[in-house]
Design an enzyme around this catalytic site. Sequence first.
Site, PDB file in Angstrom:
ATOM      1  N   ASP A  57      48.234   9.043 -30.466  1.00 30.60           N
ATOM      2  CA  ASP A  57      47.035   9.868 -30.577  1.00 30.60           C
ATOM      3  C   ASP A  57      46.271   9.943 -29.262  1.00 30.60           C
ATOM      4  O   ASP A  57      46.009   8.922 -28.616  1.00 30.60           O
ATOM      5  CB  ASP A  57      46.129   9.280 -31.673  1.00 30.60           C
ATOM      6  N   GLU A  75      50.113  12.971 -27.903  1.00 28.35           N
ATOM      7  CA  GLU A  75      49.127  14.036 -28.066  1.00 28.35           C
ATOM      8  C   GLU A  75      48.298  14.039 -26.796  1.00 28.35           C
ATOM      9  O   GLU A  75      47.565  13.089 -26.524  1.00 28.35           O
ATOM     10  CB  GLU A  75      48.228  13.814 -29.275  1.00 28.35           C
TER      11      GLU A  75
END
Length: 570
Positions: A244, A281
Amino acid sequence: MIFEVWAPKATAVEVDVPNGRRPMSPGERGWWWAEVAEAGHGTRYAFVVDGDGPYPDPRSRRQPEGVFGPSAVYEHARFTWSDHEWKGRDLRGSVIYELHVGTFTGEGTFAAAAERLEHLVELCVDFVEIMPVAPVPGGRNWGYDGVDLYAVNETYGGPDGLKSFVDACHRAGIGVILDVVYNHLGPSGNFLRPFGPYFSGFAGSYWGEAVNLDGPGSDEVRRYFIGNAVQWLRDYHIDGLRLDAVHALHDKRARHLLAELSEEVDVLACSLGRPLTLIAESDLNDPRMVRPLEAGGLGMSAQWNDDVHHALHTAVSGESHGYYEDFADPSALVKVLTQGVLHDGGHSGFRGRTHGQPFTGVPGHRLIACLQNHDQIGNRPGGDRLPMSALKLGAGLLLTSPFTPMLFMGEEWGARTPFLFFSDHVEPALRESEGVRREREFDGFGYTWDAPDPSEEEAFLRSKLDWSELKEEENWSLLCWYRDLIALRKALPELSDPRLDRVRVEADPDGKWLIMWRGTVCVSVNFSPETLTLPPAGATVLLASDDPVASGPDGLRLPGQALAICRTIP
């Protein structure tokens, strides 16, 4: 059994077990240890640091009473696996399916999710990507407020539940990617600070304090996160990790954490004899993210590609607010389909500055593209999804693109249930201000913020998929379209070819139509409501979203808002 914990500044550490507290002995590099002969699998324990606590183990494998309770000893070897024939799955040529365990089914558990695997097998996806499963406060959460990063949310089924789910996926021929969060920890139930310098002392992002990756004591902090990644891949048989918001990892060392992690994972893959995938990401549009270590990159297998999402979304929805403003011109979609990104060093109006670098030479399979995902739906005030007409066109382009496509749960049948932002903080101050914080995060995006209170259980319950929708003809028809698109992608080598320089695209300046060539395969899209005649002429129609589609000497006659895939004569 030997208990160990890292607490480099402590003068005294005790382990709190059912029979009382036991003093721990200092070891090397700030580690403490104690042997408790009677402890074993299931034993509850916690640590007391200089008289404060008891606190859960920073590397707790299980939190049976939640984030505020004691840890429990968990022995990985006790689980019996049945995936001995599983050899892993390569990202190249694959289709990913993202899901949230708590809302994928009514029960919201790993066991219930496993019962739906037949649906995913028939859809012909290759990986499921599950949103974070670390323990969180309360009973419902997206997962990005996780703490106790080595443990598994008990409401989903705990560590054995996750292992059973992975085992079932492998038996079904599906790989598993786990979303993990290393750029911050949740604001509630985070007890790392008493043990050591896990944090840098400044706000690393909107979501929380930066973790200490390059300051004093950061060697062990880095090992904490790398060890966590290795645990999922080795002990839970996970096939890949989605990392993330890596742009919020603050690391000024000469060797970035991601490069160190990539090297460790490559070594583990050699040991396990199966491919392991790392997906970042990243908001940076920096091709170094996915370049190999030996080429001076960070070694990620792939990264999420927001530019493709934004261009597709704008084309099929007509929205141009917030970050979509940079993608309003039809030429944006042409550029991302042929060059991977829109922002490659040019000016971004939304950011008010130049952004990104060209992805020249990067194969398309290293870019994860989607029409919808948890962020792009859940970050809208009403958690609303694209309508079916938009999904038909968008999916047709996505699943014939040179990128690695990813679907979001329920998209394949046009689910009408929203995916709202929800949480369940136990501290009144956090609970009462959650909605305000959420609105502030998206200030300036052009939304009228009328989102439901994320702390109310109703936001969570409304987000659960309604599987009975599949009984309706319109939903079933869209599911068949998605199945046919994925089957065609896997049948025609041109459609999974990741070479961006082999993709040719032309589009109407007014955005009425687009034509994409993948070798001898042509994808023709009519975005307008009127019937249009588009190239190619005299081609064989392989798949079309709507009838009637006629192919003649003048071209392909496409009804309004329709897409057709044709084979031309070489």
